[in-house]
Design a protein around this motif. Structure first.
Motif, short mmCIF file in Angstrom:
data_model
loop_
_atom_site.label_atom_id
_atom_site.label_comp_id
_atom_site.label_asym_id
_atom_site.label_seq_id
_atom_site.Cartn_x
_atom_site.Cartn_y
_atom_site.Cartn_z
N LYS A 240 0.83 -1.20 0.00
CA LYS A 240 0.00 0.00 0.00
C LYS A 240 0.87 1.25 0.00
O LYS A 240 0.59 2.23 -0.71
N THR B 282 2.28 1.79 -3.41
CA THR B 282 1.26 2.26 -4.33
C THR B 282 1.01 3.74 -4.16
O THR B 282 0.91 4.50 -5.13
N THR C 192 -15.84 5.65 -10.68
CA THR C 192 -14.59 4.93 -10.92
C THR C 192 -13.82 4.69 -9.64
O THR C 192 -13.29 3.61 -9.39
N LEU C 193 -13.77 5.72 -8.77
CA LEU C 193 -13.06 5.59 -7.50
C LEU C 193 -13.75 4.59 -6.58
O LEU C 193 -13.10 3.80 -5.89
N ASP D 298 -15.62 2.09 -7.49
CA ASP D 298 -15.44 0.74 -8.05
C ASP D 298 -14.00 0.27 -7.95
O ASP D 298 -13.69 -0.88 -8.28
N LYS D 299 -13.11 1.19 -7.52
CA LYS D 299 -11.68 0.89 -7.37
C LYS D 299 -11.06 0.39 -8.66
O LYS D 299 -10.20 -0.51 -8.67
N LYS D 300 -11.47 1.00 -9.77
CA LYS D 300 -10.90 0.64 -11.06
C LYS D 300 -9.60 1.41 -11.27
O LYS D 300 -9.48 2.56 -10.89
N SER D 301 -8.63 0.76 -11.88
CA SER D 301 -7.34 1.38 -12.15
C SER D 301 -7.29 1.80 -13.61
O SER D 301 -6.97 1.01 -14.50
N THR E 25 -7.31 9.18 -9.42
CA THR E 25 -7.22 9.13 -7.96
C THR E 25 -8.15 10.16 -7.34
O THR E 25 -8.86 10.89 -8.06
N GLU E 26 -8.10 10.23 -6.01
CA GLU E 26 -8.91 11.21 -5.30
C GLU E 26 -8.53 12.63 -5.71
O GLU E 26 -9.37 13.54 -5.63
#
Length: 248
Positions: free
Chosen positions: A85, A88, A205-206, A208-211, A226-227
């Protein structure tokens, strides 16, 4: 045999298709499947093919590295997760550096233009104008690739593909309207609408935690969703709402 690789540089479905075709064309490859969201490629091959061969098959804008399976029986799962983490988050911050620098320059320019004024309402108009002009410039640099990237998270662009093509020019027009003080109420309303729509897509998108890649600065700069992207839109929406209320 099957191997998984990380691929950097993909920003849209067009990139994914191109990379997949190039990898499948490499002699010895049975199948190559590319996942845009994960930025990964799963390649099944007849015999071992080194990573350098795949790198030569891809254009220079893409970087490919093999995904390594690591084992560490001496470390706890919690410690490994915390380390991953941290790495990342560090990577995200590094990737967001261009966005932060650009916003910093826009802020400094706005302050220099307005430091002698008593009212900062004009400063907000200048900030919004500069914001739209600079951000539209980066989008126009790659008018071919931007719509595909934008369509991945903007709800209206998904339904109406042509919207992705004209969006950079809408931003340019709004920037000029703010800087030249032309039809400000209309410019503020349009700003609230288009950024409101985009923010809905960013939020989804955030959650759903999609990259995926953010297209706020086009495809020339590789930025993660990102945020910070949400905050960037939220600031503009709040400023537009404040200015609109002041004009009523």
């Amino acid at each position: 045999m099957k191997h998984t690789y990380y691929i950097k540089g993909m920003t849209c479905n067009g990139c994914r298709t191109s990379v997949e075709q190039k990898l499948n064309a490499v002699p010895g490859v049975k199948t190559a499947t590319v996942d845009l969201e994960k930025q990964e490629a799963v390649i099944e091959m007849d015999h071992h093919i080194d990573t350098a061969t795949f790198a030569e098959a891809l254009p220079d804008k893409y970087a490919i590295t093999e995904k390594q399976k690591t084992r560490n029986i001496f470390s706890s799962t919690t410690r490994n997760n915390a380390f991953a983490k941290a790495e990342t988050e560090k990577t995200k911050l590094q990737q967001l550096k261009p966005l932060l620098i650009i916003l910093g320059y826009i802020t400094v320019a706005t302050i220099l233009l307005n430091y002698q004024r008593e009212s900062w309402n004009e400063a907000m108009l200048d900030f919004m104008g500069l914001f739209f002009i600079v951000f539209s410039f980066f989008k126009i640099l790659d008018l071919k690739g931007f719509p595909d990237s934008f369509r991945m998270y903007d709800p209206l662009a998904k339904v109406l593909p042509a919207y992705g093509w004209i969006y950079p020019f809408i931003e340019t027009a709004l920037g000029l309207m703010f800087l030249m003080r032309l039809e400000i109420p209309i410019a503020l309303i349009v700003t609230l609408i288009i950024l409101g729509i985009t923010t809905v897509g960013v939020t989804k998108t955030l959650l759903d935690k999609k990259s995926i890649k953010c297209a706020c600065l086009g495809t020339a700069l590789q930025l993660p969703m990102t945020e910070a992207t949400f905050i960037e839109n939220a600031i503009m929406i709040v400023m537009a709402a404040i200015m609109l209320i002041n004009l009523i």
